[in-house]
Write a protein that holds these residues in place. Structure first.
Motif, mmCIF file in Angstrom:
data_model
loop_
_atom_site.group_PDB
_atom_site.id
_atom_site.type_symbol
_atom_site.label_atom_id
_atom_site.label_comp_id
_atom_site.label_asym_id
_atom_site.label_seq_id
_atom_site.Cartn_x
_atom_site.Cartn_y
_atom_site.Cartn_z
ATOM 1 N N UNK A 289 -10.329 47.457 -51.990
ATOM 2 C CA UNK A 289 -10.085 46.772 -50.717
ATOM 3 C C UNK A 289 -9.939 47.788 -49.594
ATOM 4 N N UNK A 290 -9.343 48.944 -49.897
ATOM 5 C CA UNK A 290 -9.205 50.000 -48.895
ATOM 6 C C UNK A 290 -10.567 50.462 -48.397
ATOM 7 N N UNK A 291 -11.508 50.644 -49.308
ATOM 8 C CA UNK A 291 -12.864 51.035 -48.908
ATOM 9 C C UNK A 291 -13.466 49.979 -47.988
ATOM 10 N N UNK A 292 -13.303 48.719 -48.350
ATOM 11 C CA UNK A 292 -13.858 47.626 -47.533
ATOM 12 C C UNK A 292 -13.212 47.583 -46.151
ATOM 13 N N UNK A 293 -11.899 47.828 -46.071
ATOM 14 C CA UNK A 293 -11.201 47.801 -44.782
ATOM 15 C C UNK A 293 -11.687 48.934 -43.886
ATOM 16 N N UNK A 294 -11.821 50.130 -44.435
ATOM 17 C CA UNK A 294 -12.269 51.266 -43.626
ATOM 18 C C UNK A 294 -13.700 51.060 -43.143
ATOM 19 N N UNK A 295 -14.577 50.572 -44.025
ATOM 20 C CA UNK A 295 -15.954 50.310 -43.614
ATOM 21 C C UNK A 295 -15.994 49.220 -42.545
ATOM 22 N N UNK A 296 -15.150 48.189 -42.688
ATOM 23 C CA UNK A 296 -15.101 47.123 -41.674
ATOM 24 C C UNK A 296 -14.640 47.677 -40.327
ATOM 25 N N UNK A 297 -13.659 48.575 -40.330
ATOM 26 C CA UNK A 297 -13.215 49.201 -39.080
ATOM 27 C C UNK A 297 -14.337 50.000 -38.431
ATOM 28 N N UNK A 298 -15.093 50.711 -39.241
ATOM 29 C CA UNK A 298 -16.201 51.497 -38.693
ATOM 30 C C UNK A 298 -17.293 50.597 -38.124
ATOM 31 N N UNK A 299 -17.599 49.509 -38.821
ATOM 32 C CA UNK A 299 -18.634 48.591 -38.338
ATOM 33 C C UNK A 299 -18.212 47.939 -37.030
ATOM 34 N N UNK A 300 -16.962 47.512 -36.943
ATOM 35 C CA UNK A 300 -16.467 46.903 -35.703
ATOM 36 C C UNK A 300 -16.510 47.911 -34.556
ATOM 37 N N UNK A 301 -16.157 49.153 -34.845
ATOM 38 C CA UNK A 301 -16.135 50.170 -33.796
ATOM 39 C C UNK A 301 -17.536 50.537 -33.325
ATOM 40 N N UNK A 302 -18.549 50.285 -34.138
ATOM 41 C CA UNK A 302 -19.923 50.601 -33.738
ATOM 42 C C UNK A 302 -20.493 49.586 -32.759
ATOM 43 N N UNK A 303 -19.858 48.429 -32.640
ATOM 44 C CA UNK A 303 -20.321 47.387 -31.720
ATOM 45 C C UNK A 303 -19.695 47.636 -30.350
#
Length: 371
Positions: free
Chosen positions: A109-123
């Motif tokens: 879940x930690x991996x998914x949360x960090x990737x989600x933060x990166x994806x949101x920040x790319x928008x």
């Protein structure tokens, strides 16, 4: 009528013939790979090299490969293909390290949360002040998931962390903290105040003058010697501080290059509007400088992400470290090609994604500037 046509042609008018093929695959090959004799030779040599390398690789990778359910005994009996049973057997250890087996959903879940933060920040639509709050909440959730001790979660010491979560934590948190520090260092190096400029120059040149391994070694071994009795700093925190210091120095130079590329007229226009120093930097100078510095900054990001593998020298097992540790199992010793290929694909996915996003961001910013 026929005589008239012959007379017109005899006058010397150009004979209109259909143009040569300038579009399509053949035209592209002729224009890019066979446009000169030496390019043609290089093309033929590269094709010959690929023809000799790709079939054996595909044969090892797919055709003669053993499935994910293969045992080490079966793989050793027929060593002509890849043994994907090694990846199946050691997948959770490579990805999550020595994290407790029953609790490994937490680093997932930690991996998914960090990737989600990166994806949101790319928008760019989310580039608002409240994005910092999202990051604070996300990193807080990461801390709860990895450490535990609250909400009924079992406490796990960070000495048991490893694999991809540790790589992402070191790189993402390190870059997130180092980036604003790098901006301050770049501004300080161009400051008119001698004391500030000397301090920033000394810090940048000192950190850039030593390898990252030296910083990690000093943070792990030397730093505790200077602490008072009874005071200790966690090993992971010491490594994180070393990464932040190292990344900040290199990013500061990239940002300074962007600042130097801004025309002097931009500074004069900002002064003419009566803006203060920080208003001038925040609203006019830094947005342009950071857009110019995107390529070297992303190069630093990619290099920094891969440099997290150096933490193995201080006893931390990132993605590369857990893969090496998995190979120490006597039952699976020798399957290093499968291990390095697997983690190489993971590193490539992250690095390639950063590279492609930086290219897209650079195009978008240049398009907005042209408007």
């Amino acid at each position: 009528m026929t005589d008239n046509v012959q007379n017109v042609q005899s006058v010397g008018l150009p004979d209109e013939r259909p143009p040569a093929n300038t579009v399509g695959p053949l035209a592209w090959l002729r224009a890019n790979l066979f446009n000169t004799w030496y390019n043609a030779i290089l093309t033929v040599l590269v094709l010959a090299l690929l023809a000799s390398a790709i079939p054996p690789f595909v044969n090892w990778l797919l055709i003669r490969a053993h499935g994910f359910d293969a045992s080490s005994t079966v793989c050793r009996q027929d060593a002509g293909g890849a043994c994907w049973g090694f990846i199946s057997e050691k997948l959770r250890f490579i990805m999550f390290g020595m994290f407790p087996w029953d609790e490994q959903w937490r680093p997932l879940v930690t991996i998914c949360v960090i990737i989600a933060l990166l994806v949101v920040s790319c928008d760019r639509r989310f580039w608002k002040p409240w994005l910092g709050l999202i990051w604070a909440a996300g990193l807080g959730l990461v801390a709860v998931l990895m450490w535990g001790g609250v909400l009924g979660l079992t406490y796990v010491e960070n000495t048991l962390w490893g694999g991809l979560p540790l790589t992402l934590i070191l790189s993402v948190i390190g870059l997130a903290v180092a980036f604003p520090l790098a901006i301050l260092l770049a501004l300080g190096r161009r400051s008119n105040m001698p004391a500030v400029k000397v301090l920033c120059v000394t810090y940048i040149e000192l950190i850039r003058g030593v390898p990252l391994i030296s910083l990690l070694f000093m943070a792990s071994v030397m730093l505790p010697l200077f602490l008072p009795n009874g005071v200790s700093i966690d090993k992971l925190l010491r490594a994180q501080i070393a990464f932040i210091m190292f990344a900040a120095a290199y990013m500061a130079e990239a940002i300074r290059g962007g600042l130097q590329a801004i025309p002097k007229g931009q500074y004069e226009a900002a002064d003419g509007l009566g803006l203060s120093y920080w208003q001038k930097m925040r609203k006019i100078i830094l947005p342009q400088a950071l857009a110019i510095a995107i390529p070297p900054l992303v190069n630093t990001f990619i290099s920094f992400f891969k440099d997290t593998s150096l933490v193995i020298i201080i006893g931390l097992y990132d993605l590369l470290g857990t893969a090496k540790a998995a190979l120490s199992d006597p039952s699976w010793r020798g399957f290093y090609r499968e291990a390095y290929l697997f983690i190489g694909v993971i590193y490539w996915v992250f690095c390639y994604s950063m590279s492609k996003y930086s290219q897209k961001l650079e195009r978008d910013l240049n398009r907005s500037h042209r408007r």
